[in-house]
Write a protein that holds these residues in place. Structure first.
Motif, PDB file in Angstrom:
ATOM      1  N   ARG A   1     -25.133  11.568  56.141  1.00 11.18           N
ATOM      2  CA  ARG A   1     -26.527  11.300  55.784  1.00 11.18           C
ATOM      3  C   ARG A   1     -26.810   9.811  55.859  1.00 11.18           C
ATOM      4  NH1 ARG A   1     -29.523  10.423  50.558  1.00 11.18           N
ATOM      5  NH2 ARG A   1     -27.449  10.007  49.762  1.00 11.18           N
ATOM      6  N   LYS A   2     -27.958   9.484  56.424  1.00 13.30           N
ATOM      7  CA  LYS A   2     -28.433   8.104  56.491  1.00 13.30           C
ATOM      8  C   LYS A   2     -29.841   8.098  55.907  1.00 13.30           C
ATOM      9  CE  LYS A   2     -29.838   4.678  59.856  1.00 13.30           C
ATOM     10  NZ  LYS A   2     -30.055   4.419  61.270  1.00 13.30           N
ATOM     11  N   SER A   3     -30.039   7.369  54.804  1.00 16.73           N
ATOM     12  CA  SER A   3     -31.349   7.331  54.151  1.00 16.73           C
ATOM     13  C   SER A   3     -32.093   6.047  54.472  1.00 16.73           C
ATOM     14  CB  SER A   3     -31.190   7.423  52.634  1.00 16.73           C
ATOM     15  OG  SER A   3     -30.773   8.696  52.267  1.00 16.73           O
ATOM     16  N   SER A   4     -33.400   6.167  54.534  1.00 20.49           N
ATOM     17  CA  SER A   4     -34.272   5.000  54.664  1.00 20.49           C
ATOM     18  C   SER A   4     -35.548   5.302  53.887  1.00 20.49           C
ATOM     19  CB  SER A   4     -34.575   4.705  56.130  1.00 20.49           C
ATOM     20  OG  SER A   4     -35.498   5.637  56.638  1.00 20.49           O
ATOM     21  N   ASP A   5     -36.478   4.384  53.899  1.00 18.11           N
ATOM     22  CA  ASP A   5     -37.747   4.608  53.209  1.00 18.11           C
ATOM     23  C   ASP A   5     -38.591   5.669  53.907  1.00 18.11           C
ATOM     24  OD1 ASP A   5     -37.091   2.688  51.348  1.00 18.11           O
ATOM     25  OD2 ASP A   5     -38.193   1.084  52.351  1.00 18.11           O
ATOM     26  N   GLU A   6     -38.406   5.818  55.207  1.00 15.93           N
ATOM     27  CA  GLU A   6     -39.223   6.730  55.998  1.00 15.93           C
ATOM     28  C   GLU A   6     -38.727   8.170  55.985  1.00 15.93           C
ATOM     29  OE1 GLU A   6     -40.200   5.249  59.968  1.00 15.93           O
ATOM     30  OE2 GLU A   6     -39.379   3.334  59.305  1.00 15.93           O
ATOM     31  N   CYS A   7     -37.395   8.343  55.975  1.00 15.29           N
ATOM     32  CA  CYS A   7     -36.846   9.698  56.083  1.00 15.29           C
ATOM     33  C   CYS A   7     -35.368   9.692  55.712  1.00 15.29           C
ATOM     34  CB  CYS A   7     -37.019  10.236  57.501  1.00 15.29           C
ATOM     35  SG  CYS A   7     -35.875   9.556  58.715  1.00 15.29           S
ATOM     36  N   GLU A   8     -34.798  10.878  55.739  1.00 17.08           N
ATOM     37  CA  GLU A   8     -33.345  11.042  55.665  1.00 17.08           C
ATOM     38  C   GLU A   8     -32.908  11.621  57.000  1.00 17.08           C
ATOM     39  OE1 GLU A   8     -31.810  13.355  52.452  1.00 17.08           O
ATOM     40  OE2 GLU A   8     -32.491  11.921  50.952  1.00 17.08           O
ATOM     41  N   ILE A   9     -31.908  10.988  57.614  1.00 15.25           N
ATOM     42  CA  ILE A   9     -31.362  11.508  58.864  1.00 15.25           C
ATOM     43  C   ILE A   9     -29.977  12.069  58.580  1.00 15.25           C
ATOM     44  CG2 ILE A   9     -30.505  10.925  61.168  1.00 15.25           C
ATOM     45  CD1 ILE A   9     -32.679   8.862  61.388  1.00 15.25           C
ATOM     46  N   TYR A  10     -29.764  13.282  59.030  1.00 12.96           N
ATOM     47  CA  TYR A  10     -28.468  13.936  58.913  1.00 12.96           C
ATOM     48  C   TYR A  10     -27.878  14.063  60.299  1.00 12.96           C
ATOM     49  CZ  TYR A  10     -30.038  15.227  54.256  1.00 12.96           C
ATOM     50  OH  TYR A  10     -30.496  15.189  52.961  1.00 12.96           O
ATOM     51  N   ILE A  11     -26.648  13.640  60.441  1.00 12.95           N
ATOM     52  CA  ILE A  11     -25.911  13.776  61.696  1.00 12.95           C
ATOM     53  C   ILE A  11     -24.914  14.905  61.464  1.00 12.95           C
ATOM     54  CG2 ILE A  11     -24.426  12.622  63.373  1.00 12.95           C
ATOM     55  CD1 ILE A  11     -25.662   9.968  62.024  1.00 12.95           C
ATOM     56  N   ALA A  12     -25.093  15.986  62.200  1.00 10.29           N
ATOM     57  CA  ALA A  12     -24.289  17.187  61.962  1.00 10.29           C
ATOM     58  C   ALA A  12     -23.456  17.524  63.188  1.00 10.29           C
ATOM     59  CB  ALA A  12     -25.200  18.355  61.616  1.00 10.29           C
TER      60      ALA A  12
ATOM     61  N   GLY B   1     -18.879  23.079  65.868  1.00 10.56           N
ATOM     62  CA  GLY B   1     -18.189  23.520  67.076  1.00 10.56           C
ATOM     63  C   GLY B   1     -18.111  22.440  68.145  1.00 10.56           C
ATOM     64  N   GLY B   2     -17.988  21.185  67.726  1.00  8.98           N
ATOM     65  CA  GLY B   2     -17.884  20.096  68.677  1.00  8.98           C
ATOM     66  C   GLY B   2     -19.210  19.582  69.218  1.00  8.98           C
ATOM     67  N   LYS B   3     -20.314  20.214  68.863  1.00  3.10           N
ATOM     68  CA  LYS B   3     -21.650  19.793  69.314  1.00  3.10           C
ATOM     69  C   LYS B   3     -22.317  18.998  68.191  1.00  3.10           C
ATOM     70  CE  LYS B   3     -21.470  22.340  73.060  1.00  3.10           C
ATOM     71  NZ  LYS B   3     -21.620  21.907  74.406  1.00  3.10           N
ATOM     72  N   VAL B   4     -22.931  17.869  68.546  1.00  4.80           N
ATOM     73  CA  VAL B   4     -23.577  16.995  67.562  1.00  4.80           C
ATOM     74  C   VAL B   4     -25.088  17.134  67.686  1.00  4.80           C
ATOM     75  CG1 VAL B   4     -23.895  14.594  66.827  1.00  4.80           C
ATOM     76  CG2 VAL B   4     -21.654  15.376  67.620  1.00  4.80           C
ATOM     77  N   PHE B   5     -25.757  17.209  66.550  1.00  8.33           N
ATOM     78  CA  PHE B   5     -27.211  17.240  66.528  1.00  8.33           C
ATOM     79  C   PHE B   5     -27.720  16.461  65.324  1.00  8.33           C
ATOM     80  CE2 PHE B   5     -25.580  21.083  64.624  1.00  8.33           C
ATOM     81  CZ  PHE B   5     -26.314  21.229  63.466  1.00  8.33           C
ATOM     82  N   LEU B   6     -29.003  16.111  65.364  1.00  2.52           N
ATOM     83  CA  LEU B   6     -29.624  15.281  64.343  1.00  2.52           C
ATOM     84  C   LEU B   6     -30.722  16.057  63.628  1.00  2.52           C
ATOM     85  CD1 LEU B   6     -30.150  12.154  66.600  1.00  2.52           C
ATOM     86  CD2 LEU B   6     -28.219  12.607  65.101  1.00  2.52           C
ATOM     87  N   ILE B   7     -30.848  15.797  62.338  1.00  2.00           N
ATOM     88  CA  ILE B   7     -31.904  16.400  61.535  1.00  2.00           C
ATOM     89  C   ILE B   7     -32.605  15.267  60.796  1.00  2.00           C
ATOM     90  CG2 ILE B   7     -32.468  18.010  59.678  1.00  2.00           C
ATOM     91  CD1 ILE B   7     -29.619  19.261  60.263  1.00  2.00           C
ATOM     92  N   GLY B   8     -33.893  15.138  60.992  1.00  2.61           N
ATOM     93  CA  GLY B   8     -34.686  14.160  60.258  1.00  2.61           C
ATOM     94  C   GLY B   8     -35.574  14.887  59.272  1.00  2.61           C
ATOM     95  N   VAL B   9     -35.504  14.511  57.993  1.00  3.45           N
ATOM     96  CA  VAL B   9     -36.336  15.131  56.956  1.00  3.45           C
ATOM     97  C   VAL B   9     -37.297  14.064  56.442  1.00  3.45           C
ATOM     98  CG1 VAL B   9     -36.369  16.325  54.743  1.00  3.45           C
ATOM     99  CG2 VAL B   9     -34.472  16.712  56.314  1.00  3.45           C
ATOM    100  N   TYR B  10     -38.589  14.378  56.490  1.00  5.67           N
ATOM    101  CA  TYR B  10     -39.647  13.438  56.146  1.00  5.67           C
ATOM    102  C   TYR B  10     -40.491  13.997  55.005  1.00  5.67           C
ATOM    103  CZ  TYR B  10     -38.504  11.945  60.896  1.00  5.67           C
ATOM    104  OH  TYR B  10     -37.841  11.547  62.029  1.00  5.67           O
ATOM    105  N   SER B  11     -41.120  13.112  54.250  1.00  3.90           N
ATOM    106  CA  SER B  11     -42.085  13.539  53.229  1.00  3.90           C
ATOM    107  C   SER B  11     -43.425  13.739  53.926  1.00  3.90           C
ATOM    108  CB  SER B  11     -42.236  12.483  52.147  1.00  3.90           C
ATOM    109  OG  SER B  11     -41.044  12.355  51.434  1.00  3.90           O
ATOM    110  N   GLY B  12     -44.030  14.897  53.680  1.00  6.12           N
ATOM    111  CA  GLY B  12     -45.269  15.226  54.365  1.00  6.12           C
ATOM    112  C   GLY B  12     -46.509  14.970  53.534  1.00  6.12           C
ATOM    113  N   ARG B  13     -47.630  14.992  54.220  1.00  6.35           N
ATOM    114  CA  ARG B  13     -48.911  14.833  53.555  1.00  6.35           C
ATOM    115  C   ARG B  13     -49.475  16.188  53.139  1.00  6.35           C
ATOM    116  NH1 ARG B  13     -53.486  11.759  56.755  1.00  6.35           N
ATOM    117  NH2 ARG B  13     -51.848  10.191  56.706  1.00  6.35           N
TER     118      ARG B  13
END
Length: 96
Positions: free
Chosen positions: A15-26, A29-41
């Motif tokens: 997990r990488k946190s910032s003021d804008e979002c949290e990014i998860y690097i997952a 099975g050897g495949k890497v993908f990214l998840i960005g979670v943001y606060s919505g309006r």
């Protein structure tokens, strides 16, 4: 931390946190993908899941990367379910 390895069924999760979002690097099975979670309006959270890409992995770049799936959620428990569903879609359709 909103998401955990167990919630998503992945092998590794950072997990990488910032003021804008949290990014998860997952990794699964050897495949890497990214998840960005943001606060919505209009909903409490929105997120984007995308395959790993060349370049900077930050909140803005993740949103503008042209591939991946978006989702919206009104609470944390719903967020976990919806992200997990999108992870399965990404595995099926993109990370072959």
């Amino acid at each position: 931390m909103l998401l955990s390895k167990d919630d998503l069924g992945v092998d590794k999760l950072l997990r990488k946190s910032s003021d804008e979002c949290e990014i998860y690097i997952a990794e699964k099975g050897g495949k890497v993908f990214l998840i960005g979670v943001y606060s919505g309006r209009y909903s409490k959270y929105y997120f984007k899941i995308t395959p790993a890409f060349t370049g900077r992995w930050n909140c803005e770049e993740l949103l503008y990367y042209p591939f991946g799936y978006f989702g919206f959620s009104d609470n944390e428990s719903e967020l976990k379910i919806k992200v997990s569903e999108k992870v399965k879609e990404l595995e099926t359709n993109v990370l072959k």
